[in-house]
Design a protein around this motif. Structure first.
Motif, PDB file in Angstrom:
ATOM      1  N   ARG A  93      40.938  73.399   6.752  1.00  0.00           N
ATOM      2  CA  ARG A  93      41.081  72.201   7.130  1.00  0.00           C
ATOM      3  C   ARG A  93      40.979  72.762   8.509  1.00  0.00           C
ATOM      4  NH1 ARG A  93      47.712  71.229   7.555  1.00  0.00           N
ATOM      5  NH2 ARG A  93      47.435  73.274   8.081  1.00  0.00           N
ATOM      6  N   THR A  94      40.899  71.438   9.553  1.00  0.00           N
ATOM      7  CA  THR A  94      40.178  71.248  10.403  1.00  0.00           C
ATOM      8  C   THR A  94      40.787  70.387  11.484  1.00  0.00           C
ATOM      9  OG1 THR A  94      37.613  70.709   9.568  1.00  0.00           O
ATOM     10  CG2 THR A  94      37.821  70.292  12.314  1.00  0.00           C
ATOM     11  N   CYS A  95      41.313  71.387  13.021  1.00  0.00           N
ATOM     12  CA  CYS A  95      42.421  70.503  13.650  1.00  0.00           C
ATOM     13  C   CYS A  95      41.569  69.548  13.928  1.00  0.00           C
ATOM     14  CB  CYS A  95      42.510  71.465  14.441  1.00  0.00           C
ATOM     15  SG  CYS A  95      40.838  71.987  16.102  1.00  0.00           S
ATOM     16  N   GLU A  96      43.040  68.786  15.189  1.00  0.00           N
ATOM     17  CA  GLU A  96      42.415  67.265  15.662  1.00  0.00           C
ATOM     18  C   GLU A  96      41.393  67.559  17.111  1.00  0.00           C
ATOM     19  OE1 GLU A  96      46.355  65.798  16.603  1.00  0.00           O
ATOM     20  OE2 GLU A  96      46.963  65.416  14.755  1.00  0.00           O
ATOM     21  N   ASP A  97      41.084  68.296  17.817  1.00  0.00           N
ATOM     22  CA  ASP A  97      40.560  68.646  19.247  1.00  0.00           C
ATOM     23  C   ASP A  97      38.880  68.364  18.197  1.00  0.00           C
ATOM     24  OD1 ASP A  97      42.292  68.799  20.429  1.00  0.00           O
ATOM     25  OD2 ASP A  97      42.552  71.222  20.614  1.00  0.00           O
ATOM     26  N   CYS A  98      38.662  69.661  16.832  1.00  0.00           N
ATOM     27  CA  CYS A  98      37.499  69.724  16.432  1.00  0.00           C
ATOM     28  C   CYS A  98      36.779  68.226  15.517  1.00  0.00           C
ATOM     29  CB  CYS A  98      37.237  70.585  15.897  1.00  0.00           C
ATOM     30  SG  CYS A  98      37.182  72.671  15.832  1.00  0.00           S
ATOM     31  N   LEU A  99      37.794  67.687  15.120  1.00  0.00           N
ATOM     32  CA  LEU A  99      37.654  66.419  14.891  1.00  0.00           C
ATOM     33  C   LEU A  99      36.997  65.138  15.770  1.00  0.00           C
ATOM     34  CD1 LEU A  99      40.197  66.003  11.361  1.00  0.00           C
ATOM     35  CD2 LEU A  99      37.917  66.508  11.791  1.00  0.00           C
ATOM     36  N   ALA A 100      38.650  65.485  16.662  1.00  0.00           N
ATOM     37  CA  ALA A 100      37.287  64.510  17.760  1.00  0.00           C
ATOM     38  C   ALA A 100      36.714  65.205  18.100  1.00  0.00           C
ATOM     39  CB  ALA A 100      39.081  64.760  19.132  1.00  0.00           C
TER      40      ALA A 100
ATOM     41  N   LEU B 270      46.809  75.459  13.475  1.00  0.00           N
ATOM     42  CA  LEU B 270      47.142  73.710  13.434  1.00  0.00           C
ATOM     43  C   LEU B 270      48.363  73.859  13.538  1.00  0.00           C
ATOM     44  CD1 LEU B 270      45.278  73.586   9.627  1.00  0.00           C
ATOM     45  CD2 LEU B 270      44.110  72.729  12.832  1.00  0.00           C
ATOM     46  N   GLU B 271      48.679  72.972  14.317  1.00  0.00           N
ATOM     47  CA  GLU B 271      50.059  72.442  14.838  1.00  0.00           C
ATOM     48  C   GLU B 271      50.998  72.402  13.650  1.00  0.00           C
ATOM     49  OE1 GLU B 271      49.832  68.714  17.042  1.00  0.00           O
ATOM     50  OE2 GLU B 271      47.867  69.593  18.518  1.00  0.00           O
TER      51      GLU B 271
ATOM     52  N   LYS C  50      33.461  63.127  16.218  1.00  0.00           N
ATOM     53  CA  LYS C  50      32.901  61.772  16.262  1.00  0.00           C
ATOM     54  C   LYS C  50      32.698  61.511  17.757  1.00  0.00           C
ATOM     55  CE  LYS C  50      35.935  58.252  16.427  1.00  0.00           C
ATOM     56  NZ  LYS C  50      37.870  56.875  16.193  1.00  0.00           N
TER      57      LYS C  50
ATOM     58  N   CYS D 177      42.163  76.836  11.615  1.00  0.00           N
ATOM     59  CA  CYS D 177      40.803  75.470  11.787  1.00  0.00           C
ATOM     60  C   CYS D 177      39.842  76.167  11.084  1.00  0.00           C
ATOM     61  CB  CYS D 177      40.323  74.980  13.205  1.00  0.00           C
ATOM     62  SG  CYS D 177      39.077  73.992  13.319  1.00  0.00           S
TER      63      CYS D 177
END
Length: 53
Positions: free
Chosen positions: A31-38, A21-22, A41, A14
């Motif tokens: 890329r950015t991981c889902e946790d950082c995107l959440a 990343l998963e 947001k 990330c």
């Protein structure tokens, strides 16, 4: 260039937190991981009460 920097640039880590990343794929771009995107947001702007005076 260092190993971690290459892994981040290639998209394995990330770009925000450095976590794996998963999918463990390297698409060739950061890329950015889902946790950082959440987090981004749901991050709220500080209110007037929170700002230093």
């Amino acid at each position: 260039m260092g190993e971690l920097a290459e892994m981040t640039i290639n998209g394995l880590l990330c770009q925000e937190c450095g976590g794996y990343l998963e999918d463990f794929e390297e698409p060739g771009y950061p890329r950015t991981c889902e946790d950082c995107l959440a987090y981004e947001k749901n991050k709220k702007r500080p209110t007037k009460d929170c700002t230093p005076s």
